[in-house]
Design a protein around this motif. Structure first.
Motif, PDB file in Angstrom:
ATOM      1  N   ASN A 118       0.825  -1.212   0.000  1.00 36.33           N
ATOM      2  CA  ASN A 118       0.000   0.000   0.000  1.00 36.33           C
ATOM      3  C   ASN A 118       0.857   1.259   0.000  1.00 36.33           C
ATOM      4  O   ASN A 118       0.595   2.211  -0.727  1.00 36.33           O
ATOM      5  CB  ASN A 118      -0.903   0.020   1.235  1.00 36.33           C
ATOM      6  CG  ASN A 118      -2.300  -0.486   0.948  1.00 36.33           C
ATOM      7  OD1 ASN A 118      -3.078   0.207   0.297  1.00 36.33           O
ATOM      8  ND2 ASN A 118      -2.604  -1.676   1.406  1.00 36.33           N
ATOM      9  N   VAL A 119       1.896   1.238   0.843  1.00 37.10           N
ATOM     10  CA  VAL A 119       2.746   2.426   0.977  1.00 37.10           C
ATOM     11  C   VAL A 119       3.607   2.609  -0.284  1.00 37.10           C
ATOM     12  O   VAL A 119       3.909   3.728  -0.693  1.00 37.10           O
ATOM     13  CB  VAL A 119       3.598   2.346   2.264  1.00 37.10           C
ATOM     14  CG1 VAL A 119       4.549   3.519   2.370  1.00 37.10           C
ATOM     15  CG2 VAL A 119       2.684   2.307   3.491  1.00 37.10           C
ATOM     16  N   ALA A 120       3.963   1.478  -0.919  1.00 29.19           N
ATOM     17  CA  ALA A 120       4.782   1.555  -2.146  1.00 29.19           C
ATOM     18  C   ALA A 120       3.975   2.058  -3.346  1.00 29.19           C
ATOM     19  O   ALA A 120       4.536   2.616  -4.294  1.00 29.19           O
ATOM     20  CB  ALA A 120       5.369   0.180  -2.472  1.00 29.19           C
ATOM     21  N   PHE A 121       2.657   1.893  -3.255  1.00 26.26           N
ATOM     22  CA  PHE A 121       1.802   2.170  -4.416  1.00 26.26           C
ATOM     23  C   PHE A 121       2.001   3.553  -5.056  1.00 26.26           C
ATOM     24  O   PHE A 121       2.196   3.653  -6.274  1.00 26.26           O
ATOM     25  CB  PHE A 121       0.333   1.932  -4.048  1.00 26.26           C
ATOM     26  CG  PHE A 121      -0.589   2.056  -5.212  1.00 26.26           C
ATOM     27  CD1 PHE A 121      -0.689   1.031  -6.149  1.00 26.26           C
ATOM     28  CD2 PHE A 121      -1.345   3.206  -5.397  1.00 26.26           C
ATOM     29  CE1 PHE A 121      -1.517   1.151  -7.249  1.00 26.26           C
ATOM     30  CE2 PHE A 121      -2.183   3.340  -6.500  1.00 26.26           C
ATOM     31  CZ  PHE A 121      -2.278   2.302  -7.418  1.00 26.26           C
ATOM     32  N   PRO A 122       1.999   4.634  -4.265  1.00 25.88           N
ATOM     33  CA  PRO A 122       2.178   5.956  -4.904  1.00 25.88           C
ATOM     34  C   PRO A 122       3.533   6.118  -5.590  1.00 25.88           C
ATOM     35  O   PRO A 122       3.652   6.890  -6.541  1.00 25.88           O
ATOM     36  CB  PRO A 122       2.051   6.957  -3.750  1.00 25.88           C
ATOM     37  CG  PRO A 122       1.676   6.204  -2.552  1.00 25.88           C
ATOM     38  CD  PRO A 122       1.770   4.754  -2.820  1.00 25.88           C
ATOM     39  N   LEU A 123       4.538   5.360  -5.114  1.00 28.20           N
ATOM     40  CA  LEU A 123       5.851   5.448  -5.773  1.00 28.20           C
ATOM     41  C   LEU A 123       5.776   4.810  -7.166  1.00 28.20           C
ATOM     42  O   LEU A 123       6.246   5.378  -8.151  1.00 28.20           O
ATOM     43  CB  LEU A 123       6.928   4.748  -4.926  1.00 28.20           C
ATOM     44  CG  LEU A 123       7.277   5.423  -3.601  1.00 28.20           C
ATOM     45  CD1 LEU A 123       8.276   4.589  -2.822  1.00 28.20           C
ATOM     46  CD2 LEU A 123       7.845   6.827  -3.846  1.00 28.20           C
ATOM     47  N   TRP A 124       5.162   3.620  -7.228  1.00 32.27           N
ATOM     48  CA  TRP A 124       4.939   2.977  -8.538  1.00 32.27           C
ATOM     49  C   TRP A 124       4.173   3.918  -9.447  1.00 32.27           C
ATOM     50  O   TRP A 124       4.527   4.102 -10.610  1.00 32.27           O
ATOM     51  CB  TRP A 124       4.132   1.680  -8.375  1.00 32.27           C
ATOM     52  CG  TRP A 124       4.935   0.536  -7.887  1.00 32.27           C
ATOM     53  CD1 TRP A 124       4.988   0.058  -6.615  1.00 32.27           C
ATOM     54  CD2 TRP A 124       5.838  -0.268  -8.661  1.00 32.27           C
ATOM     55  NE1 TRP A 124       5.850  -0.987  -6.540  1.00 32.27           N
ATOM     56  CE2 TRP A 124       6.393  -1.228  -7.779  1.00 32.27           C
ATOM     57  CE3 TRP A 124       6.223  -0.283  -9.995  1.00 32.27           C
ATOM     58  CZ2 TRP A 124       7.313  -2.180  -8.179  1.00 32.27           C
ATOM     59  CZ3 TRP A 124       7.133  -1.242 -10.408  1.00 32.27           C
ATOM     60  CH2 TRP A 124       7.677  -2.164  -9.517  1.00 32.27           C
ATOM     61  N   GLU A 125       3.135   4.495  -8.880  1.00 31.10           N
ATOM     62  CA  GLU A 125       2.254   5.357  -9.667  1.00 31.10           C
ATOM     63  C   GLU A 125       2.999   6.567 -10.216  1.00 31.10           C
ATOM     64  O   GLU A 125       2.711   7.037 -11.314  1.00 31.10           O
ATOM     65  CB  GLU A 125       1.107   5.824  -8.778  1.00 31.10           C
ATOM     66  CG  GLU A 125      -0.201   5.821  -9.473  1.00 31.10           C
ATOM     67  CD  GLU A 125      -1.294   6.331  -8.553  1.00 31.10           C
ATOM     68  OE1 GLU A 125      -2.443   6.105  -8.874  1.00 31.10           O
ATOM     69  OE2 GLU A 125      -1.002   6.959  -7.511  1.00 31.10           O
ATOM     70  N   SER A 126       3.981   7.056  -9.435  1.00 33.62           N
ATOM     71  CA  SER A 126       4.699   8.243  -9.910  1.00 33.62           C
ATOM     72  C   SER A 126       5.933   7.847 -10.735  1.00 33.62           C
ATOM     73  O   SER A 126       6.775   8.683 -11.038  1.00 33.62           O
ATOM     74  CB  SER A 126       5.085   9.147  -8.738  1.00 33.62           C
ATOM     75  OG  SER A 126       5.981   8.476  -7.886  1.00 33.62           O
ATOM     76  N   GLY A 127       6.032   6.551 -11.067  1.00 34.04           N
ATOM     77  CA  GLY A 127       7.044   6.129 -12.042  1.00 34.04           C
ATOM     78  C   GLY A 127       8.361   5.629 -11.456  1.00 34.04           C
ATOM     79  O   GLY A 127       9.287   5.321 -12.193  1.00 34.04           O
ATOM     80  N   VAL A 128       8.463   5.505 -10.129  1.00 35.32           N
ATOM     81  CA  VAL A 128       9.698   4.963  -9.543  1.00 35.32           C
ATOM     82  C   VAL A 128       9.697   3.448  -9.785  1.00 35.32           C
ATOM     83  O   VAL A 128       8.715   2.770  -9.503  1.00 35.32           O
ATOM     84  CB  VAL A 128       9.779   5.250  -8.018  1.00 35.32           C
ATOM     85  CG1 VAL A 128      11.105   4.757  -7.437  1.00 35.32           C
ATOM     86  CG2 VAL A 128       9.599   6.733  -7.736  1.00 35.32           C
ATOM     87  N   ARG A 129      10.788   2.906 -10.357  1.00 33.41           N
ATOM     88  CA  ARG A 129      10.829   1.486 -10.681  1.00 33.41           C
ATOM     89  C   ARG A 129      11.953   0.733  -9.986  1.00 33.41           C
ATOM     90  O   ARG A 129      11.988  -0.488 -10.008  1.00 33.41           O
ATOM     91  CB  ARG A 129      10.971   1.291 -12.216  1.00 33.41           C
ATOM     92  CG  ARG A 129       9.731   1.669 -12.997  1.00 33.41           C
ATOM     93  CD  ARG A 129       8.585   0.700 -12.719  1.00 33.41           C
ATOM     94  NE  ARG A 129       7.350   1.132 -13.350  1.00 33.41           N
ATOM     95  CZ  ARG A 129       6.413   1.848 -12.747  1.00 33.41           C
ATOM     96  NH1 ARG A 129       6.571   2.221 -11.494  1.00 33.41           N
ATOM     97  NH2 ARG A 129       5.311   2.200 -13.385  1.00 33.41           N
ATOM     98  N   ASP A 130      12.886   1.466  -9.375  1.00 28.02           N
ATOM     99  CA  ASP A 130      14.028   0.858  -8.713  1.00 28.02           C
ATOM    100  C   ASP A 130      13.569   0.198  -7.399  1.00 28.02           C
ATOM    101  O   ASP A 130      13.230   0.881  -6.435  1.00 28.02           O
ATOM    102  CB  ASP A 130      15.071   1.958  -8.437  1.00 28.02           C
ATOM    103  CG  ASP A 130      16.318   1.422  -7.751  1.00 28.02           C
ATOM    104  OD1 ASP A 130      16.243   0.360  -7.095  1.00 28.02           O
ATOM    105  OD2 ASP A 130      17.364   2.085  -7.873  1.00 28.02           O
TER     106      ASP A 130
END
Ligand SMILES: Nc1ncnc2c1ncn2[C@@H]1O[C@H](COP(=O)(O)OP(=O)(O)O)[C@@H](O)[C@H]1O
Ligand SMILES: [Mg+2]
Length: 265
Positions: A118-130
């Motif tokens: 859940n907490v990682a979700f906004p990072l994925w959404e904003s394009g962070v892939r590392d």
């Protein structure tokens, strides 16, 4: 400035030197025949915690939704760091939503994802892939809200307070500078409420995060607020420090803060 002045270049606040982080100017909003906001003027400063109070149904949630562009004003403008956001298209709004996050009443977590996901979700959404970076930033955010021990759990197995904290972690993981809280301590027991208050104070101290907190919880307000705004009949009826709130002679405000039920619609 009226909302009718649509232009491709969003107007810059004429007094950009005011230094306000967020500024609401002359906001009017009606739903059908119901006039909710009747000229809201309010500035929020960098790094402060501003509490918003007022009876239920006055438009506190509606006002917050204007700030992140979920509701458009009928008249008036909203500025975030001098940029008029009510003229932005959905795509242009993305960097603003990264800067300013809203924690909804139920924290709006995905039940099928773990706390970590859940907490990682906004990072994925904003394009962070590392993946390493994602893991690191999620851990950091969970540590701030003391949830690192619970990151493998699913939201349904968390208490209400823990769900709120997971919501906070999700808001700060993208390095939000401002968090809007809609009644964050409602439905929590006194200890759960105190934990949320401590989180808000901790984020202010550690990261200089600006908080706008809609609350009915006077105990919480006097712990966290730098300033208080009271919304009443569509306008900001009171704006001042918690000490000024306590000292105001206005009987309606005194009734409200002391929980006396004299206020009628
Ligand atoms: N999307 C909407 N459409 C129509 N009416 C709405 C909408 N959102 C809020 N309202 C109405 O606006 C008023 C203020 O709502 P709200 O901002 O939720 O109050 P509160 O101060 O309790 O947060 C309420 O009467 C509510 O029913
Ligand atoms: Mg509300």
């Amino acid at each position: 400035m009226a909302a009718s002045t649509k232009s491709t270049n969003p107007p810059i606040a004429p007094n950009g030197s005011s230094g306000a982080f967020i500024e609401l100017r002359g906001i009017h909003k009606r739903f059908g025949r119901q006039e909710i906001l009747r000229g809201i003027d309010l500035s929020i400063h960098h790094g402060e915690t501003l509490c918003i109070i007022g009876p239920s149904g006055e438009g506190k949630t509606v006002m917050m939704k204007h700030i992140i562009g979920l509701i458009q004003p009928d008249k008036g403008d909203i500025f975030v760091e001098g940029i008029c956001v009510n003229h932005l298209r959905e795509r242009e709004m993305a960097p603003i939503r990264q800067k300013v996050s809203m924690l909804f009443q139920n924290a709006a977590l995905f039940d099928r994802m773990t706390v970590e996901e859940n907490v990682a979700f906004p990072l994925w959404e904003s394009g962070v892939r590392d993946r390493t970076e994602i893991k690191l930033r999620v851990r950091e955010a969970l540590e701030v809200v003391d949830l690192q021990e619970h990151m493998d759990k699913y939201p349904t197995s968390l208490s209400g307070g823990m769900r709120k904290r997971a919501g906070i972690a999700r808001a700060i993981v993208t390095r939000s500078e401002c968090i809007l809280y809609d009644e964050p301590t409602a439905s929590l027991d006194p200890i759960g409420s105190d934990v949320i208050d401590q989180m808000i104070l901790r984020m202010q101290r550690r990261f200089g995060i600006t908080s706008i907190v809609v609350t009915h919880d006077m105990k919480s307000l006097f712990k966290i607020a730098n300033r208080v705004a009271m919304l009443r009949r569509g306008v900001i009826k009171f704006l001042g420090t918690p000490d000024e709130l306590r000292a105001t002679p206005d009987p309606e405000i005194q009734d409200f803060i002391n929980g006396r039920s004299n206020i009628t619609g």
